[in-house]
Structure formats: structure tokens, C-alpha cells
Write a protein that holds these residues in place. Structure first.
Motif, PDB file in Angstrom:
ATOM      1  N   GLN A 161      -6.098   1.812  -6.342  1.00 32.81           N
ATOM      2  CA  GLN A 161      -6.243  -0.075  -6.193  1.00 32.81           C
ATOM      3  C   GLN A 161      -6.765  -0.376  -7.567  1.00 32.81           C
ATOM      4  O   GLN A 161      -6.303  -1.648  -8.088  1.00 32.81           O
ATOM      5  CB  GLN A 161      -7.136  -0.213  -5.075  1.00 32.81           C
ATOM      6  N   ARG A 187       0.722  -1.136   0.044  1.00 34.26           N
ATOM      7  CA  ARG A 187       0.048  -0.113  -0.075  1.00 34.26           C
ATOM      8  C   ARG A 187       0.918   1.362   0.134  1.00 34.26           C
ATOM      9  O   ARG A 187       0.446   2.272  -0.847  1.00 34.26           O
ATOM     10  CB  ARG A 187      -0.750   0.092   1.188  1.00 34.26           C
ATOM     11  N   SER A 227      -7.347  -4.829  -2.525  1.00 38.18           N
ATOM     12  CA  SER A 227      -7.520  -4.562  -1.311  1.00 38.18           C
ATOM     13  C   SER A 227      -7.630  -5.252  -0.075  1.00 38.18           C
ATOM     14  O   SER A 227      -7.004  -5.122   0.994  1.00 38.18           O
ATOM     15  CB  SER A 227      -9.167  -3.845  -1.068  1.00 38.18           C
ATOM     16  N   GLU A 246      -3.885  -5.732   0.711  1.00 34.98           N
ATOM     17  CA  GLU A 246      -3.253  -4.800   1.708  1.00 34.98           C
ATOM     18  C   GLU A 246      -3.860  -4.577   2.934  1.00 34.98           C
ATOM     19  O   GLU A 246      -2.952  -4.095   3.823  1.00 34.98           O
ATOM     20  CB  GLU A 246      -3.477  -3.135   0.836  1.00 34.98           C
TER      21      GLU A 246
END
Length: 277
Positions: free
Chosen positions: A35, A25, A50, A53
Motif C-alpha cells: 500500500q 486490492r 487502505s 480498499e
């Protein structure tokens, strides 16, 4: 004669206590990539990025390398990402004095010697001088022995008030250029040793007689910022060019840079060629 250091600088690999998710990230945010955009580049989904991360999903080794490639993560830091994800490093770090590096060392030696009488040198990620030709030796004439003790550091030699700084006619401009270059490297590599070096050289006092304080005469038009340095009663002007290796597969090789100083005006060309003849 040029010189080669026995090994490359050792830099930290993975920040302790961080999983691969926060590290990825951080690189994504530094590169200012969403993203969704990263997912499209890597052939994945924003949902999966997502999850990676936030730690809800453990990426495969292939995915870590793919994301690192699309985020233009330096080779050393790619190994750090793999370690944080629980995988072995993918890229070796071979000492420069290893027999496997013989061809590389010899090639760099021939390259920088081929630039003579123009100065050329090889540095690592910490700007330690690994090899230099006789043109560099010429520029270092008059530098105190205390600054010439190995390992030589290009930034210290250039910016130290007892080094080359008093002889660089456009010292303030060149200093600003070098510090900005280091800032970009720190942002790219996130190296604490490099940051410490930056803080050291940025704190150097200006020379007692700063060349920029005097009258430099009429400005000469250049296509790039030159380094204007006094040598033997003359002012020599050089344009710096930096080369790196394309698609390196070794950490040591990835962090090498070859810097050459090409004459920026006919007077410098004539003077250097006269030294040879």
C-alpha cells in the motif's frame, strides 16, 4: 488473401458483487506492491489506499485511473474498476468492422502482407485469428476443414491432434511454451473465457505419432525456441515474435496482437523465397 473478422471477442467487464476496493486490492496483491509503495507511485497516502480498499473511502474517477495505471491494469479491466466505483467506462470498445477502424484494419493488412512469404497473423485476446497472410495459409495446408470453420482460433489450430500438432517436430516443447503463454495472459486479464480455452487445449491428447517421440537428429543451436514444422517433406523452423499497440486508448486495440514467424535458419529462408520466385 488475408481475412479480417467482423468484430473482436467479447469478454466480461466487471465481476458481479464486488466493489472497487477489493478489486484494487486484488490487482495490488497480484502485482506484489505494498500500500505504501502504491501510494508513493500515485501521489497519495497509504492511509487513503487502505480506506479505498476497505470501502471506507470512495476514490475519484481520476484516482481509479491513476491507481490502475500504476498497477499496469489492462484497459478492459480499468473500465471494470470504474464501473465498480460507480463511474462510466473511460475507454471505448469499438468493433473492428466499424468505419472508425478502417485505417487500423488497412494498416494491419499491409503489415502482415509485407512479411510475406513469412507467416504473420493478427489475433485478439481469445487468440481468435482476425487476419492472416498467405504464409499462414501455407502452414495450415492439410488441416481438416472442420478446424478451419470461422472463427479460427490459433491455439486450437496449433495444438489440436488433427491440426498442426502432428507436423510440429518439437511438439512437446512448443505446446509447453503456448500453455505457459496462456497462463500469463490469464493472470493478467482474469478472463474466464480465456481460462476455458486454456483448459480445452491443455486437455487435447497428444498426436498418435508425437513428433517428439522420434529421432530429431543433432540439436541445432537457436537464440530462441523455434517452431519446427513439417511442410511438403521439409522441416521449416520459425522464431515467433509478438507485437502489441503502444498506449492504446480503445479496448479492442489494446487486445490485438500481431504475431510474426521469422525464419530461424538459412534453409527455411531459401525454401520460402523459392516459393515466391
Amino acid at each position: 488473401m488475408s481475412t479480417v473478422a467482423s468484430e473482436a471477442a467479447t469478454l466480461p467487464t466487471a465481476p458481479p458483487g464486488k466493489g472497487v476496493g477489493p478489486l484494487l486490492r486484488g490487482w495490488r496483491e497480484q502485482r506484489r506492491v505494498s500500500q505504501l509503495e502504491l501510494a508513493l507511485r500515485a501521489g497519495s497516502s497509504a492511509r487513503h489506499i487502505s480506506f479505498v480498499e476497505t470501502g471506507r473511502s470512495r476514490p475519484s474517477e481520476e484516482m481509479v485511473l491513476r491507481l490502475a495505471e500504476h498497477l499496469d491494469v489492462p484497459v478492459r479491466e480499468r473500465n471494470a474498476l470504474l464501473l465498480a466505483a460507480g463511474y462510466a467506462p473511460h475507454y471505448p470498445e469499438t468493433p473492428l468492422d466499424d468505419p472508425a477502424m478502417d485505417a487500423l484494419r488497412q494498416g494491419m493488412e499491409r503489415l502482415i502482407q509485407g512479411y510475406e512469404p513469412y507467416p504473420a497473423l493478427v489475433v485478439d485476446a481469445m487468440y481468435n485469428v482476425l487476419a492472416a497472410n498467405r504464409g499462414i495459409t501455407m502452414l495450415l495446408e492439410g488441416v481438416p476443414e472442420s478446424l478451419l470453420v470461422p472463427p479460427l482460433n490459433a491455439m486450437r489450430l496449433t495444438l489440436h491432434p488433427q491440426g498442426m500438432a502432428p507436423r510440429i517436430r518439437n511438439h512437446r516443447e512448443w505446446r509447453h511454451h503456448l500453455l505457459a503463454q496462456m497462463e500469463r495472459q490469464i493472470a493478467l486479464h482474469r478472463s474466464e473465457p480465456l481460462r476455458a480455452l486454456y483448459e480445452e487445449v491443455a486437455a487435447y491428447p497428444f498426436p498418435e505419432q508425437d513428433p517428439d517421440d522420434g529421432d530429431l537428429g543433432e540439436p541445432v543451436p537457436y537464440f530462441a525456441l523455434p517452431m519446427q514444422v513439417e511442410h511438403d517433406g521439409r522441416v521449416l523452423s520459425f522464431i515467433s515474435s509478438i507485437s502489441t499497440f503502444n498506449t492504446p486508448m480503445d479496448v479492442t486495440v489494446a487486445e490485438l496482437a500481431i504475431e510474426t514467424f521469422l525464419p530461424a535458419d538459412p534453409a527455411t529462408v531459401k525454401y520460402l523465397q523459392g516459393l515466391v520466385s
